[in-house]
Enzyme design. Structure first.
Site, PDB file in Angstrom:
ATOM      1  N   GLU A 209       0.717  -1.168   0.156  1.00  0.00           N
ATOM      2  CA  GLU A 209      -0.019   0.117   0.018  1.00  0.00           C
ATOM      3  C   GLU A 209       0.822   1.262   0.126  1.00  0.00           C
ATOM      4  O   GLU A 209       2.101   1.233  -0.114  1.00  0.00           O
ATOM      5  CB  GLU A 209      -0.881   0.144   1.267  1.00  0.00           C
ATOM      6  CG  GLU A 209      -0.297  -0.096   2.526  1.00  0.00           C
ATOM      7  CD  GLU A 209      -1.132  -0.129   3.703  1.00  0.00           C
ATOM      8  OE1 GLU A 209      -0.979   0.374   4.776  1.00  0.00           O
ATOM      9  OE2 GLU A 209      -2.124  -0.641   3.670  1.00  0.00           O
ATOM     10  N   HIS A 246      -4.051   3.265   7.636  1.00  0.00           N
ATOM     11  CA  HIS A 246      -2.631   2.886   8.345  1.00  0.00           C
ATOM     12  C   HIS A 246      -1.921   4.226   8.700  1.00  0.00           C
ATOM     13  O   HIS A 246      -1.684   5.034   7.910  1.00  0.00           O
ATOM     14  CB  HIS A 246      -1.816   1.996   7.713  1.00  0.00           C
ATOM     15  CG  HIS A 246      -2.558   0.415   7.642  1.00  0.00           C
ATOM     16  ND1 HIS A 246      -2.216  -0.383   6.716  1.00  0.00           N
ATOM     17  CD2 HIS A 246      -3.484   0.026   8.461  1.00  0.00           C
ATOM     18  CE1 HIS A 246      -2.837  -1.532   7.252  1.00  0.00           C
ATOM     19  NE2 HIS A 246      -3.571  -1.435   8.164  1.00  0.00           N
TER      20      HIS A 246
END
Length: 287
Positions: A209, A246
Site C-alpha cells: 500500500e 494505516h
C-alpha cells in the site's frame, strides 16, 4: 511445510484474561494452535480455555518453555510487553495492538534486535499456517493448505485476497500480515527470504500500500529470487500528504506513491494486479 509456525510451536498469549485475549485464544486453539499458557499481571493461577495464566512472561517461559507469543495488551503497555517477551527468550512475537506510540516502539525494537527475536506487527492481524494453526486474529476458516505464500501490510486485504485464492482453488503455505504502522518489526524482504528458502512455497503474493519504501525494497530483493511473486498495491487514488487508514500510509512528495511502487515492482518483472480480483488469475499463470 510452513514458515515460522507449525505444530511444535509453543504459544503464550500476553493479555490472555482480557476480552480480546480470551476470545482469540479460543479461536487460536480451535485452529489447532498449541497454546501453552498466557500472562496477565496479578491474574497468575487462573486458567483461560484450559491454559494456565502467569503473572509474567518469565514465569510462563519457565513453566511452559514457550517460544512464541501473541500480544493483546493495550497501547500504553504493548511496547513493554514486546520487550518483556524478547528479553525472556521468546523467539516469535506477534503484536496485534494498534496505536502504540512511535517512541515506545522505537525503544521496543532496540530490545527485539538485541535479543534476536522476530516481531510481526504491531497493528497487524497476525499469521496463519493453514492446517497447522494461527497466531492472531485472522479468520482461520478462509484458508486452505497449498503452495502459495502470502504477505500483506493490510489485514482486510489479507482476508479478502486469501478468500479469493481459496475460492479459486489456490491453497496457501503461510500467510502473514506485517502491520501498517510506521515502525513494524519485520518487512516484506524478511518474509520473502523465508519463502524463498521454503521448499513447499512455490510462489508468493505480496499486497502493499502507499507510504514508506518497503515495496520498493522488496522489488530489489525479488530480482534475486528464484520463485515468482505476484503483487498488488492499494491506494492508487490517494491524494499526496493524506494518511489513508494505516499510520504508515503517508505519501511525502514523490516518496511512497502507489505509482512509484508499481513501477519498481514491474521493473523487477513482477506481475502487478490492477484489482484484487485479478490476483488468482495471475497466480495461476506463474504457477
Amino acid at each position: 511445510m510452513s514458515i515460522l509456525l507449525d505444530s511444535t510451536t509453543r504459544v503464550i498469549v500476553q493479555g490472555i484474561t482480557g476480552r480480546e485475549g480470551q476470545y482469540h485464544t479460543r479461536n487460536m486453539i480451535a485452529a489447532g494452535t498449541n497454546i501453552v499458557g498466557g500472562t496477565t499481571p496479578g491474574k497468575g493461577g487462573q486458567t483461560v480455555e484450559g491454559a494456565p495464566v502467569f503473572d509474567t512472561v518469565s514465569q510462563a517461559k519457565a513453566a511452559t518453555d514457550a517460544n512464541a507469543s501473541c500480544i493483546f495488551v493495550p497501547p500504553a503497555g504493548a511496547a513493554d510487553a514486546i520487550a518483556e517477551a524478547a528479553t525472556n527468550g521468546i523467539e516469535l512475537i506477534v503484536c496485534i495492538t494498534e496505536g502504540i506510540p512511535v517512541i515506545d516502539m522505537t525503544r521496543a525494537m532496540l530490545v527485539v534486535r538485541e535479543h534476536g527475536a522476530r516481531l510481526i506487527g504491531p497493528n497487524c492481524p497476525g499469521m496463519c499456517a493453514p492446517g497447522k494453526g494461527k497466531i492472531g486474529i485472522i479468520p482461520y476458516q478462509i484458508f486452505t493448505p497449498g503452495p502459495v505464500g502470502f504477505i500483506s501490510r493490510s489485514g482486510t486485504l489479507t482476508y479478502e485476497v486469501v478468500s479469493l485464492l481459496t475460492e479459486a482453488g489456490i491453497g496457501q503455505s503461510t500467510c502473514i500480515g506485517i502491520g501498517g504502522d510506521p515502525i513494524i518489526g519485520s518487512t516484506f524482504v524478511d518474509y520473502l527470504k523465508l519463502f524463498e528458502n521454503d521448499p513447499d512455497t512455490q510462489a508468493v503474493v505480496m499486497c502493499g500500500e502507499i507510504g514508506g519504501s518497503d515495496e520498493e525494497d522488496a522489488a530489489e530483493y525479488i530480482k534475486t529470487m528464484s520463485k515468482p511473486v505476484v503483487a498488488f498495491v492499494s491506494g492508487r487514488t490517494a491524494p499526496p500528504g493524506k494518511r489513508m487508514g494505516h499510520a504508515g500510509a503517508i505519501i511525502s512528495g514523490n516518496t511512497g506513491t502507489a505509482q512509484g511502487k508499481v513501477a519498481a515492482l514491474q521493473a523487477a518483472n513482477v506481475p502487478v494486479a490492477d484489482t484484487i480480483f485479478d490476483i488468482p488469475g495471475l497466480v495461476k499463470k506463474v504457477l
